[in-house]
Design an enzyme around this catalytic site. Sequence first.
Site, PDB file in Angstrom:
ATOM      1  N   HIS A  35      40.703  85.999 126.504  1.00  0.00           N
ATOM      2  CA  HIS A  35      41.538  85.682 125.340  1.00  0.00           C
ATOM      3  C   HIS A  35      41.607  84.189 125.034  1.00  0.00           C
ATOM      4  O   HIS A  35      42.057  83.802 123.973  1.00  0.00           O
ATOM      5  CB  HIS A  35      42.960  86.218 125.529  1.00  0.00           C
ATOM      6  CG  HIS A  35      43.758  85.455 126.546  1.00  0.00           C
ATOM      7  ND1 HIS A  35      43.601  85.660 127.893  1.00  0.00           N
ATOM      8  CD2 HIS A  35      44.690  84.475 126.405  1.00  0.00           C
ATOM      9  CE1 HIS A  35      44.422  84.846 128.547  1.00  0.00           C
ATOM     10  NE2 HIS A  35      45.085  84.115 127.682  1.00  0.00           N
ATOM     11  N   ARG A  36      41.140  83.340 125.950  1.00  0.00           N
ATOM     12  CA  ARG A  36      41.299  81.897 125.721  1.00  0.00           C
ATOM     13  C   ARG A  36      40.354  81.406 124.621  1.00  0.00           C
ATOM     14  O   ARG A  36      39.198  81.826 124.554  1.00  0.00           O
ATOM     15  CB  ARG A  36      41.045  81.110 127.013  1.00  0.00           C
ATOM     16  CG  ARG A  36      42.132  81.352 128.027  1.00  0.00           C
ATOM     17  CD  ARG A  36      42.152  80.385 129.165  1.00  0.00           C
ATOM     18  NE  ARG A  36      43.195  80.790 130.101  1.00  0.00           N
ATOM     19  CZ  ARG A  36      44.474  80.438 130.002  1.00  0.00           C
ATOM     20  NH1 ARG A  36      44.864  79.661 129.014  1.00  0.00           N
ATOM     21  NH2 ARG A  36      45.366  80.867 130.878  1.00  0.00           N
TER      22      ARG A  36
END
Length: 364
Positions: free
Chosen positions: A210-211
């Site tokens: 998700h980063r």
Amino acid sequence: MYKITIIAGARPNFMKIAPIIHEIDKAKQQGKDIDFRLVHTGQHYDKNMSGDFFEQLQIPEPHVNLECSGGTQAEQTANIMVAFEKDLMENPSDLVLVVGDVTSTMACALVAQKLHTKVAHVEGGIRSNDWTMPEEINRLVTDSITNYFFTTSETANDYLKKSGVQDHQIFFVGNTMIDTLMKQMPNFKKPLVWNELSLKPKGYIVMTLHRPANVDEENQLKSMIDEIMLNTQNTPIVFPVHPRTAKILDKLSINHNRLHTINPLSYLEFNYLVQNAKAVITDSGGITEEASIMNVPCMTLRNNTERPETMTLGTNELVGTNPKNMKTYLDKLFSGSWKQAQNIPLWDGKTSQRIVDTLIGFSQ
């Protein structure tokens, strides 16, 4: 009565505060003069955080939801500060307890200090030394105005001491996330996807990404997934997709028969998958902690970590963000030579007990 206001702003925060609340309730039943008010800032709207979520983790519904979701970093910080200032003025407290490193952590610490209310930071002293991460800025600001630090490691203690924090402000207690994990392990639930994909213990890999560094650049995300698929033999990859990643995946024509994208899972279902996985590939800090305690090989797709103990004593390896790095680590996994977890000091399921004992000490 010693009154504590507990702040939670995002789903992981609730995993961290759940055992603290259980210990405060236990202390109250034993006649101790301590009570709490749970404030949900509403920073992250998560449809999975329904009544079932609170029930699963045996957390009471928050006393208030400030509903401060959305907006830029600055807008969200401002909205939380305005809403929490009003709430704290209406419900004065002896101490504001913040956890982790989300925007709510920093914003509520600022409000508390300006209203002359002491601040305690659970997970104080954690550092990645990567100022491009919003979380790192939140940690630095919060720790610069915190009165009491509840720390997860000696590394965190060292950072705080080097920055001028006095020994009497630091309480090395362990990790409340692990309290929740240990308590909930017997309750892990097999997700529907287990039978749908005919999964077998140690026969698949769980992936979460998700980063921004991994998912915002489309070519980077595609290269990383292609490299993972190329080096995982015939192993199914189960990928619960974060909403921000889903939008980007939709634009890419990634087609692999073994890559199974699924909706996000509940805490109990997700950790069932992790516990039974051959390995985890992730860019989340919290998952590296849980995988280490469950002795599941973990590869972190980041160039730094604020949880070095998951590498020195746990099962975590820092792969970096270059897709070409994946082959080395996956070869090591499939050769059966991955390191085993060792005991991480005070990650024993009793952290919250130590925190609440300390808080009761403040009130005397």
